[in-house]
Write a protein that holds these residues in place. Structure first.
Motif, PDB file in Angstrom:
ATOM      1  N   ASP A  16       0.818  -1.216   0.000  1.00 20.56           N
ATOM      2  CA  ASP A  16       0.000   0.000   0.000  1.00 20.56           C
ATOM      3  C   ASP A  16       0.850   1.263   0.000  1.00 20.56           C
ATOM      4  O   ASP A  16       0.337   2.350   0.287  1.00 20.56           O
ATOM      5  N   ASP A  17       2.134   1.143  -0.314  1.00 21.41           N
ATOM      6  CA  ASP A  17       3.038   2.297  -0.326  1.00 21.41           C
ATOM      7  C   ASP A  17       3.241   2.889  -1.716  1.00 21.41           C
ATOM      8  O   ASP A  17       4.078   3.781  -1.884  1.00 21.41           O
ATOM      9  N   PHE A  18       2.495   2.396  -2.716  1.00 23.56           N
ATOM     10  CA  PHE A  18       2.703   2.877  -4.084  1.00 23.56           C
ATOM     11  C   PHE A  18       1.692   3.944  -4.486  1.00 23.56           C
ATOM     12  O   PHE A  18       1.722   4.418  -5.612  1.00 23.56           O
ATOM     13  N   VAL A  19       0.804   4.331  -3.570  1.00 21.44           N
ATOM     14  CA  VAL A  19      -0.243   5.292  -3.925  1.00 21.44           C
ATOM     15  C   VAL A  19       0.353   6.668  -4.191  1.00 21.44           C
ATOM     16  O   VAL A  19       0.176   7.235  -5.281  1.00 21.44           O
ATOM     17  N   LEU A  20       1.044   7.229  -3.222  1.00 22.59           N
ATOM     18  CA  LEU A  20       1.542   8.602  -3.362  1.00 22.59           C
ATOM     19  C   LEU A  20       2.668   8.722  -4.389  1.00 22.59           C
ATOM     20  O   LEU A  20       2.594   9.582  -5.280  1.00 22.59           O
ATOM     21  N   PRO A  21       3.745   7.885  -4.318  1.00 19.46           N
ATOM     22  CA  PRO A  21       4.769   7.999  -5.364  1.00 19.46           C
ATOM     23  C   PRO A  21       4.234   7.637  -6.741  1.00 19.46           C
ATOM     24  O   PRO A  21       4.622   8.238  -7.745  1.00 19.46           O
ATOM     25  N   GLY A  22       3.335   6.637  -6.795  1.00 18.71           N
ATOM     26  CA  GLY A  22       2.754   6.252  -8.080  1.00 18.71           C
ATOM     27  C   GLY A  22       1.889   7.348  -8.662  1.00 18.71           C
ATOM     28  O   GLY A  22       1.915   7.597  -9.876  1.00 18.71           O
ATOM     29  N   LEU A  63       5.253   7.572 -27.599  1.00 13.24           N
ATOM     30  CA  LEU A  63       3.850   7.741 -27.224  1.00 13.24           C
ATOM     31  C   LEU A  63       3.235   6.414 -26.781  1.00 13.24           C
ATOM     32  O   LEU A  63       2.497   6.348 -25.787  1.00 13.24           O
ATOM     33  N   ALA A  64       3.530   5.354 -27.529  1.00 12.42           N
ATOM     34  CA  ALA A  64       2.993   4.036 -27.162  1.00 12.42           C
ATOM     35  C   ALA A  64       3.581   3.556 -25.833  1.00 12.42           C
ATOM     36  O   ALA A  64       2.859   2.994 -24.988  1.00 12.42           O
ATOM     37  N   LEU A  65       4.880   3.785 -25.649  1.00 16.72           N
ATOM     38  CA  LEU A  65       5.537   3.353 -24.415  1.00 16.72           C
ATOM     39  C   LEU A  65       4.981   4.113 -23.207  1.00 16.72           C
ATOM     40  O   LEU A  65       4.694   3.523 -22.155  1.00 16.72           O
ATOM     41  N   LEU A  66       4.800   5.437 -23.358  1.00 13.27           N
ATOM     42  CA  LEU A  66       4.240   6.225 -22.264  1.00 13.27           C
ATOM     43  C   LEU A  66       2.808   5.806 -21.953  1.00 13.27           C
ATOM     44  O   LEU A  66       2.389   5.775 -20.785  1.00 13.27           O
ATOM     45  N   ALA A  67       2.027   5.478 -23.001  1.00 20.56           N
ATOM     46  CA  ALA A  67       0.650   5.023 -22.779  1.00 20.56           C
ATOM     47  C   ALA A  67       0.633   3.722 -21.980  1.00 20.56           C
ATOM     48  O   ALA A  67      -0.192   3.549 -21.064  1.00 20.56           O
ATOM     49  N   ALA A  68       1.553   2.811 -22.310  1.00 22.95           N
ATOM     50  CA  ALA A  68       1.624   1.540 -21.564  1.00 22.95           C
ATOM     51  C   ALA A  68       2.035   1.790 -20.113  1.00 22.95           C
ATOM     52  O   ALA A  68       1.476   1.181 -19.184  1.00 22.95           O
ATOM     53  N   ILE A  69       2.996   2.695 -19.910  1.00 21.44           N
ATOM     54  CA  ILE A  69       3.439   3.007 -18.538  1.00 21.44           C
ATOM     55  C   ILE A  69       2.308   3.657 -17.748  1.00 21.44           C
ATOM     56  O   ILE A  69       2.096   3.344 -16.567  1.00 21.44           O
ATOM     57  N   ILE A  70       1.544   4.565 -18.386  1.00 18.74           N
ATOM     58  CA  ILE A  70       0.421   5.220 -17.709  1.00 18.74           C
ATOM     59  C   ILE A  70      -0.629   4.196 -17.297  1.00 18.74           C
ATOM     60  O   ILE A  70      -1.176   4.256 -16.176  1.00 18.74           O
ATOM     61  N   CYS A  71      -0.926   3.245 -18.167  1.00 19.33           N
ATOM     62  CA  CYS A  71      -1.899   2.203 -17.827  1.00 19.33           C
ATOM     63  C   CYS A  71      -1.401   1.358 -16.653  1.00 19.33           C
ATOM     64  O   CYS A  71      -2.166   1.044 -15.723  1.00 19.33           O
ATOM     65  N   ALA A  72      -0.119   0.968 -16.711  1.00 16.87           N
ATOM     66  CA  ALA A  72       0.441   0.148 -15.629  1.00 16.87           C
ATOM     67  C   ALA A  72       0.435   0.916 -14.306  1.00 16.87           C
ATOM     68  O   ALA A  72       0.092   0.360 -13.253  1.00 16.87           O
ATOM     69  N   LEU A  73       0.806   2.207 -14.360  1.00 17.14           N
ATOM     70  CA  LEU A  73       0.809   3.016 -13.136  1.00 17.14           C
ATOM     71  C   LEU A  73      -0.598   3.199 -12.584  1.00 17.14           C
ATOM     72  O   LEU A  73      -0.806   3.156 -11.359  1.00 17.14           O
ATOM     73  N   SER A  74      -1.570   3.417 -13.468  1.00 15.78           N
ATOM     74  CA  SER A  74      -2.954   3.588 -13.015  1.00 15.78           C
ATOM     75  C   SER A  74      -3.440   2.346 -12.283  1.00 15.78           C
ATOM     76  O   SER A  74      -4.058   2.445 -11.208  1.00 15.78           O
ATOM     77  N   ALA A  75      -3.169   1.181 -12.860  1.00 15.45           N
ATOM     78  CA  ALA A  75      -3.580  -0.059 -12.204  1.00 15.45           C
ATOM     79  C   ALA A  75      -2.840  -0.252 -10.889  1.00 15.45           C
ATOM     80  O   ALA A  75      -3.430  -0.682  -9.883  1.00 15.45           O
ATOM     81  N   LEU A  76      -1.539   0.074 -10.884  1.00 15.07           N
ATOM     82  CA  LEU A  76      -0.725  -0.089  -9.670  1.00 15.07           C
ATOM     83  C   LEU A  76      -1.243   0.803  -8.543  1.00 15.07           C
ATOM     84  O   LEU A  76      -1.385   0.358  -7.390  1.00 15.07           O
ATOM     85  N   ILE A  79      -4.825  -0.471  -7.284  1.00 16.18           N
ATOM     86  CA  ILE A  79      -4.752  -1.668  -6.433  1.00 16.18           C
ATOM     87  C   ILE A  79      -4.110  -1.337  -5.092  1.00 16.18           C
ATOM     88  O   ILE A  79      -4.528  -1.815  -4.037  1.00 16.18           O
ATOM     89  N   SER A  80      -3.090  -0.465  -5.105  1.00 11.41           N
ATOM     90  CA  SER A  80      -2.412  -0.101  -3.866  1.00 11.41           C
ATOM     91  C   SER A  80      -3.332   0.669  -2.923  1.00 11.41           C
ATOM     92  O   SER A  80      -3.107   0.679  -1.706  1.00 11.41           O
ATOM     93  N   MET A  81      -4.380   1.300  -3.447  1.00 12.01           N
ATOM     94  CA  MET A  81      -5.322   2.053  -2.625  1.00 12.01           C
ATOM     95  C   MET A  81      -6.317   1.161  -1.903  1.00 12.01           C
ATOM     96  O   MET A  81      -7.011   1.621  -0.994  1.00 12.01           O
ATOM     97  N   GLN A  82      -6.389  -0.097  -2.279  1.00 15.51           N
ATOM     98  CA  GLN A  82      -7.407  -0.982  -1.721  1.00 15.51           C
ATOM     99  C   GLN A  82      -6.975  -1.537  -0.363  1.00 15.51           C
ATOM    100  O   GLN A  82      -5.785  -1.603  -0.039  1.00 15.51           O
ATOM    101  N   TYR A 504      -2.730   5.570   2.808  1.00 16.57           N
ATOM    102  CA  TYR A 504      -2.511   6.860   2.154  1.00 16.57           C
ATOM    103  C   TYR A 504      -3.440   7.927   2.744  1.00 16.57           C
ATOM    104  O   TYR A 504      -3.058   9.097   2.845  1.00 16.57           O
ATOM    105  N   GLN A 505      -4.661   7.548   3.140  1.00 20.24           N
ATOM    106  CA  GLN A 505      -5.560   8.508   3.772  1.00 20.24           C
ATOM    107  C   GLN A 505      -5.034   8.935   5.142  1.00 20.24           C
ATOM    108  O   GLN A 505      -5.113  10.105   5.521  1.00 20.24           O
ATOM    109  N   ILE A 506      -4.495   7.970   5.878  1.00 20.56           N
ATOM    110  CA  ILE A 506      -3.925   8.281   7.192  1.00 20.56           C
ATOM    111  C   ILE A 506      -2.774   9.274   7.049  1.00 20.56           C
ATOM    112  O   ILE A 506      -2.688  10.266   7.781  1.00 20.56           O
ATOM    113  N   LEU A 507      -1.867   9.010   6.096  1.00 19.31           N
ATOM    114  CA  LEU A 507      -0.691   9.863   5.931  1.00 19.31           C
ATOM    115  C   LEU A 507      -1.057  11.245   5.401  1.00 19.31           C
ATOM    116  O   LEU A 507      -0.505  12.255   5.853  1.00 19.31           O
ATOM    117  N   LEU A 508      -1.990  11.321   4.448  1.00 17.87           N
ATOM    118  CA  LEU A 508      -2.385  12.613   3.901  1.00 17.87           C
ATOM    119  C   LEU A 508      -3.050  13.479   4.962  1.00 17.87           C
ATOM    120  O   LEU A 508      -2.719  14.662   5.122  1.00 17.87           O
TER     121      LEU A 508
END
Length: 651
Positions: A16-22, A63-76, A79-82, A504-508
């Protein structure tokens, strides 16, 4: 949250530590992608310059590489927020997403190299704006890659490969078998060596001798023992400290029972005694602060101190034979003179010698109070920190004073060093030869306060009337002791394990609360609604983080476990205790005004460590001196007011 396990080892980071840096990286990547897309749209059909074909392909792949990274980061991030800190179940798919995100670093690295080659190619003659944008893209890629590598180094756990076994299986294993016992022994040794290397690295700038090596090993063993029975990552501890601070503030804001309020209403006799002691404490705190030498003087007089000390360094002094240790340019002694207001001739002995278990002190004649003052310096060097951290308990027995007492090892050795100097070197004999009618007073702040306390106990038989003023002494004697640290760990584990909010809610909210204030958040926990008897037993979530209970964990409960004797006996503040509390504070443009209250207290009040953003600044000697001066001045003002009222009544 138990440490994340990837690549077959535990890391010092939770799922659950990937929310803020991610989220931060996701924001940067989105801006980056939009900028590249705008650049491509503006220059579409205009890539006919030399090297333009490669540029066209570079931008499309980027552009394609950044789109893939954005999708991976969004999912990461999603999930880390759950889940919560103690409920990682909803985040069980995060390691797979992390693997996918890490794999994308390889094509990003390759494309960063390609971009660097394209930018540095002298045959490329495209628009300067395009070249600058590509150069910015390359730099951004390298910056992200470098910070990622730094992050991996930071969260790397040297014990990750072995600690997982040690923490999860050590309880259930049959340690009677030689193989299991040897494996556990090896893991413990490895952990101690790792902590020892960390301490050596932090203290690399000091000369290390046998005493240092023994201290390193002792401190490393303490750290290994302290952290061996929990599976917490640093962010869990930060969240726990935030929750504890808000919980304390909520408890302080609750109305007190009438009995509790009445118990703080002292009699007039006790009040007079307190006022007299506060006046003495304010006077002797000057000596305790002066023991810090030029760092304290410069800290409290940042604009004028250096000029004044430069004038002092050129003066001749007649007491060189009474000074031991290094004092370049007379800065330390000059600062002591200016802070105390004493003369050269008033000093009997000054020691600036400093190594582990051997701390600076001075002996001076205080003609105002007719006292021989022994002032011991507090923590100011790496050697002093090592003395503080040598927190093992030592047995101390002194005839007619203390029998089978437990004391802080490092502080006791420092007190014994000064005791040998004062007695064996005849320093006190010399002082009492000059002023035989004066009384003996020992003072110190922080580490110096703890050392002064034990030194006073050691000298009590020889000087029955001596007085000791220990300002903010370390609770390891005292307050910051191993039992108190174990208690703090238990409270962190309990409140973190049973909070029903994501980390992340606790820390914010915690950051907002610490910086801007407001009302403490009423985070719901599994502790709500449970009766008092049930609160003494750890919940399942708590037990998942306290993977095997340390010997001292049981001693902190109301009914200690009979089969587990305490490893760290409780240590208490000696003597009478004055507790000073900041009552109110008003800030103006150029100054701040703070009102303090003081009352007699007892050692039981200081059995727990309280969390506050001002816990460090309130410990500083200038703050303690300011509070004492404020209380002393208030007392003098009250006396003046009463005298005027008395004169009016007579008239």
């Amino acid at each position: 949250m138990p440490g994340l396990v990837v690549f077959g080892r535990r890391w010092a980071i939770g799922s659950d530590d990937f929310v803020l840096p991610g989220a931060f990286e996701l924001f940067v990547r989105l801006l980056w992608w939009i900028g590249i897309l705008a650049l491509y749209a503006v220059h579409k059909g205009r890539f006919n310059c030399p090297g333009g074909g490669l540029l066209h392909s570079y931008l499309l792949v980027l552009l394609a590489l950044l789109a893939a990274i954005i999708c991976a980061l969004s999912a990461l991030v999603y999930i880390s927020m759950q889940g919560t800190i103690s409920n990682p179940g909803p985040r069980k798919s995060l390691p797979k997403l992390l693997y996918a995100r890490l794999l994308l670093y390889f094509p990003e690295f390759i494309w960063a190299v390609v971009g660097a080659v394209w930018v540095s190619d002298s045959s490329v003659q495209c628009e300067k704006t395009v070249i600058n944008v590509i150069m910015g893209t390359v730099i951004a890629s390298w910056v992200i890659i470098i910070f990622t590598i730094i992050g991996v180094v930071i969260v790397f756990d040297p014990l990750g490969g072995k600690k997982t076994f040690y923490l999860t299986n050590s309880v259930s294993r049959n340690l009677e078998s030689s193989q299991s016992g040897q494996l556990l022994y090896n893991v413990k040794n490895t952990a101690t060596r790792v902590w020892e290397k960390r301490i050596r690295l932090l203290c690399c700038c000091i000369v290390q001798d046998d005493d240092h090596r023994v201290a390193f090993t002792s401190i490393a063993e303490l750290f290994r023992t302290y952290f061996s029975d929990t599976d917490l990552v640093p962010s869990d501890i930060a969240a726990g400290l935030t929750l504890l601070h808000q919980e304390q503030d909520k408890m302080e804001s609750c109305p007190k029972e009438p009995e509790e309020v009445l118990c703080h209403s002292p009699s007039s006799l006790v009040t007079d005694d307190l006022d007299a002691e506060l006046e003495n404490a304010a006077h002797y705190m000057l000596f305790a602060a002066a023991a810090y030498g030029w760092p304290y003087y410069v800290y409290t007089n940042p604009f004028t101190a250096l000029c004044k000390l430069n004038g002092d360094c050129c003066r001749n002094r007649t007491t060189d034979s009474d000074i031991t240790g290094s004092d370049h340019h007379n800065f330390h002694f000059g600062s002591i003179l200016r802070i105390t207001g004493l003369q050269y001739r008033d000093f009997i002995h000054i020691s600036f010698h400093n190594k582990i278990y051997e701390i600076p002190f001075f002996v001076a004649l205080d003609h105002k109070k007719e006292a021989i003052v022994v002032a011991v310096r507090g923590t100011l060097s790496f050697e002093d920190i090592l003395t503080d951290l040598s927190a093992d308990c030592e047995d101390l027995t002194l005839e007619d004073v203390l029998e089978n007492g437990f004391v802080h090892k490092g502080i006791t050795q420092a007190a014994n060093y000064i005791y040998q100097k004062l007695i064996n070197d005849g320093i006190l004999n010399q002082a009492f030869t000059i002023a035989p009618e004066y009384k003996l007073v020992i003072v110190g702040h922080s580490l110096g306060g703890g050392t002064a306390s034990i030194l006073a106990i050691m000298l009590r038989n020889s000087f029955p009337t001596l007085r000791c003023y220990a300002f903010s002494p370390p609770g390891g004697l005292l307050r910051l002791s191993m039992p108190n640290m174990e208690d703090l760990k238990r409270r962190i584990v309990r409140i973190v394990a049973n909070c029903n909010r994501p980390k992340y809610q606790i820390l914010l909210h915690g950051c907002w609360y610490e910086v801007f204030g407001g009302d403490p958040d009423n985070f719901p926990t599994e502790l709500d609604g449970r009766n008092q008897d049930a609160l003494t037993q750890p919940l399942l979530a708590e037990e998942s983080l306290m993977v095997h209970r340390s010997p001292s964990y049981n001693t902190l409960e109301d009914e200690p476990h009979l089969s587990s004797p305490p490893q760290y006996p409780r240590l208490y503040l000696p003597g009478k205790i004055i507790h000073i509390v900041e009552e109110s504070s008003s800030r103006r443009w150029c100054s701040s005004e703070t009102k303090y209250t003081a009352r007699w207290s007892n050692e039981a009040v200081f059995s727990s460590i309280l969390i506050s953003p001002k816990m460090i600044t309130d410990h500083m000697p200038d703050v303690v001196l300011k509070a004492l001066n404020s209380l002393s001045q208030e007392h003098r003002s009250c006396i003046s007011c009463q005298a005027r009222e008395c004169n009016t009544n007579v008239v």
